[in-house]
Every structure is written in C-alpha cells, then in structure tokens.
Design an enzyme around this catalytic site. Structure first.
Site, mmCIF file in Angstrom:
data_model
loop_
_atom_site.group_PDB
_atom_site.id
_atom_site.type_symbol
_atom_site.label_atom_id
_atom_site.label_comp_id
_atom_site.label_asym_id
_atom_site.label_seq_id
_atom_site.Cartn_x
_atom_site.Cartn_y
_atom_site.Cartn_z
ATOM 1 N N SER A 34 0.820 -1.224 0.000
ATOM 2 C CA SER A 34 0.000 0.000 0.000
ATOM 3 C C SER A 34 0.845 1.262 0.000
ATOM 4 O O SER A 34 1.658 1.473 0.898
ATOM 5 C CB SER A 34 -0.863 0.072 1.269
ATOM 6 N N HIS A 65 -3.288 1.008 -4.534
ATOM 7 C CA HIS A 65 -2.788 -0.177 -5.242
ATOM 8 C C HIS A 65 -3.046 0.012 -6.731
ATOM 9 O O HIS A 65 -4.170 -0.099 -7.193
ATOM 10 C CB HIS A 65 -3.483 -1.447 -4.741
ATOM 11 N N HIS A 87 -5.978 -8.661 -1.227
ATOM 12 C CA HIS A 87 -5.965 -9.055 0.178
ATOM 13 C C HIS A 87 -7.117 -9.999 0.500
ATOM 14 O O HIS A 87 -8.174 -9.943 -0.136
ATOM 15 C CB HIS A 87 -6.106 -7.809 1.074
ATOM 16 N N TYR A 89 -9.004 -9.700 3.031
ATOM 17 C CA TYR A 89 -10.141 -8.923 3.554
ATOM 18 C C TYR A 89 -11.030 -8.353 2.461
ATOM 19 O O TYR A 89 -12.136 -7.902 2.726
ATOM 20 C CB TYR A 89 -9.684 -7.818 4.523
ATOM 21 N N GLU A 90 -10.535 -8.377 1.220
ATOM 22 C CA GLU A 90 -11.384 -7.945 0.094
ATOM 23 C C GLU A 90 -12.298 -9.080 -0.361
ATOM 24 O O GLU A 90 -13.124 -8.886 -1.249
ATOM 25 C CB GLU A 90 -10.512 -7.520 -1.098
ATOM 26 N N ALA A 117 2.896 -2.071 4.069
ATOM 27 C CA ALA A 117 2.699 -1.047 5.094
ATOM 28 C C ALA A 117 2.238 -1.784 6.346
ATOM 29 O O ALA A 117 1.453 -2.733 6.257
ATOM 30 C CB ALA A 117 1.630 -0.068 4.641
ATOM 31 N N MET A 207 -1.766 -6.875 7.079
ATOM 32 C CA MET A 207 -2.835 -7.740 6.562
ATOM 33 C C MET A 207 -2.440 -8.447 5.269
ATOM 34 O O MET A 207 -3.303 -8.794 4.451
ATOM 35 C CB MET A 207 -4.092 -6.895 6.323
ATOM 36 N N SER A 208 -1.156 -8.638 5.066
ATOM 37 C CA SER A 208 -0.719 -9.259 3.803
ATOM 38 C C SER A 208 0.537 -10.090 4.041
ATOM 39 O O SER A 208 0.843 -10.466 5.171
ATOM 40 C CB SER A 208 -0.430 -8.167 2.761
ATOM 41 N N ASN A 231 2.452 3.701 10.847
ATOM 42 C CA ASN A 231 1.798 4.250 12.038
ATOM 43 C C ASN A 231 2.171 3.372 13.221
ATOM 44 O O ASN A 231 2.498 2.205 13.049
ATOM 45 C CB ASN A 231 0.275 4.220 11.864
HETATM 46 N N1 HPA Z 1 -2.541 -2.565 11.523
HETATM 47 C C1 HPA Z 1 -2.720 -3.434 10.516
HETATM 48 N N2 HPA Z 1 -2.348 -3.188 9.272
HETATM 49 C C2 HPA Z 1 -1.761 -2.004 9.020
HETATM 50 C C3 HPA Z 1 -1.543 -1.059 10.024
HETATM 51 C C4 HPA Z 1 -1.952 -1.355 11.360
HETATM 52 O O1 HPA Z 1 -1.797 -0.566 12.301
HETATM 53 N N3 HPA Z 1 -0.935 0.013 9.449
HETATM 54 C C5 HPA Z 1 -0.770 -0.303 8.136
HETATM 55 N N4 HPA Z 1 -1.273 -1.523 7.867
#
Ligand code: HPA
Length: 272
Positions: A34, A65, A87, A89-90, A117, A207-208, A231
C-alpha cells in the site's frame, strides 16, 4: 476455493498470459505494498502490463494499489515489480492472493522481495521506520498451500535479509529487523490485541505478505521483505488510525524506501 492439489487452472492461465506478454528474464521480483508503488518509477527501459491485460490476475479495488506489473532494469539487472496486491479482507481466497507469486515462480523468479505497510508495535519506532522482515506469525487462519505441496519451516531467507541490510547501509537508511504478524483485517487491531501480539514477539502488524511468503518458498523461490511502519499500532499511538494516514506515510517514506530496494539489488543478486 480450496484446491485439493497444486494444479490450478487459473495459475496456468496466468502463466500463459505472462508468457504472452513476455514477462520473463528477471531474477528478482519486488511486490510493493500500500502506497509504496513509487519504487517502480526508478526502473529503466520500463514496460508496464496492467493487471486487466493478464488473464487470471486478481485486481484490487483498494486505494493506493495501482494494479500493474512493471518489467525493467536497475543497475543493469532485470527486475519485475508487482505494483499492488489483493488481500484476504477484500474477499479473495488464500489461493487467489498468492496466485501471482505462484505464477512468477513458474516464469523464473528466484528471489521475491515482499513489502508492505504495517503498524508498529515498538514504542521506539516512529512512523516511517523501515523493518526488515526476519520472520512472520501467520494469524489469518487461511492455508495457501495445496495438500500435495510441502511448505518450508524457515520461510525468510537470512542471506537475502542481510542483502537488504547491506542495501540500507549503502543508501544510508536505518533498517530495523523484526517479526511481522499477519492478521485478516480489514479493521485495525484493538489495543488489547496489540498488547497480546507484542507479548508473543511481533514487532509489526499488517494484513498481507505471510501467505505470499509461504507460497513463494514452497515454489522454490527465496524470500525476503521490508515493512514500512506507517503508524504506531493501536494503543501504542494515542491517535486513531486511518487508511489515508497509512497511504500518506508511505508517500512520505517513498524516497528512502525505494533507495533501500534499489541499493539492495546487487547484494540480492550476489546472494542468489
Ligand atoms: N494494523 C494493521 N495493518 C496495518 C496497520 C496497522 O496498524 N498500518 C498499516 N497496515
């Protein structure tokens, strides 16, 4: 779909389609997560193939993406870049999210650099931290391998990981190392989940990546990767998370991130 065997008609279609588009002749594949697509702009003599032109290539609808393959050269070496991934989750299955990696191995990939990310679990890692993925914890509850495939216990290649560290050092960029925990998403974690993950040894969460790593390894490729901590994870950061923040942090770190990927290439090739 949960295929009973490694034979998957969709993979065969994708392999055929990659061959028709002359996607071959590379050693290293970079899968960009991402907001990390900018690296593809560094390639010389670049040729893009949109996913829409590839039979069997799943296409994401997530912002950030781009959905194309870019074949090109870096420092005289041919590489393939996958700009955008799908992903779980999609709604895609484990076989679908790993189909591209499986097909890349069939058309010659020897090393795969997975990037993503991620949320950071370490208080001393601010947003923008780069982490070499030393290992992962797969918590998505999905199995990407078929019954007749054997997975490896050690998925993450130490020699390639060290090649990434050398690249970071050449680029004068600090590269941490840690364990990536893969969750299903799409919601971000709760502070309690983050405390639990940290207790069990995770340094970053996303998540990947984990399923792709398992499949690439099972298909005979060597695997390494980098997480960009976009983050601090829930409960570590005092502020709530938003997807826009993740994309913005990716853009802010794009130069450093791309420099590491580029400078690592000679070291990766030397380790193959
Ligand atoms: N959690 C899960 N997936 C993420 C995060 C997070 O804080 N930041 C970027 N992808």
């Amino acid at each position: 779909m949960s295929a009973a065997t490694a034979q998957d008609p969709a993979v065969e279609r994708l392999v055929r389609s990659l061959s028709e588009h002359e996607v071959r002749g590379f050693d290293v594949v970079y899968v960009l997560g991402s907001g990390l697509g900018a690296f593809a702009e560094r390639l010389q003599h670049a040729r893009a193939v949109p996913y829409s032109a590839l039979d069997g290539m799943p296409q994401s609808r997530v912002a950030g993406h781009a959905g194309k393959l870019v074949l090109g050269e870096l420092a005289g070496r041919r590489v393939l870049v996958q700009q955008g991934r799908v992903h779980l989750y999609e709604g895609w299955s484990a076989r679908e999210v790993t189909r591209a990696v499986r097909a890349f191995c069939r058309v010659g990939a020897r090393a795969i650099v997975l990037t993503n990310a991620a949320g950071g679990l370490r208080r001393d890692w601010p947003a923008g931290t780069l982490m070499r993925i030393r290992d992962h914890i797969a918590l998505q509850g999905r199995a990407p391998l078929a019954r007749d495939e054997r997975g490896a216990a050690n998925v993450w290649d130490e020699a390639l990981g060290l090649a990434l560290e050398r690249g970071a050092s050449d680029a004068d960029v600090r590269l941490e190392s840690g364990v990536y925990a893969a969750l299903l998403g799409p919601s971000y974690e709760t502070p309690a989940e983050i405390r639990w993950l940290a207790e069990f040894g995770a340094d970053a969460v996303g998540m990947s990546t984990a399923l792709e790593a398992v499949v690439a390894r099972a298909c005979g490729a060597r695997v390494c990767g980098i997480s960009l901590v976009t983050n601090q994870a829930a409960g570590i950061s005092p502020t709530p998370l938003a997807h826009e923040e993740v994309v913005a942090a990716g853009a802010a770190a794009a130069g450093r991130f791309s420099a590491v990927l580029e400078r690592a290439l000679p070291h990766l090739c030397a380790a193959l």
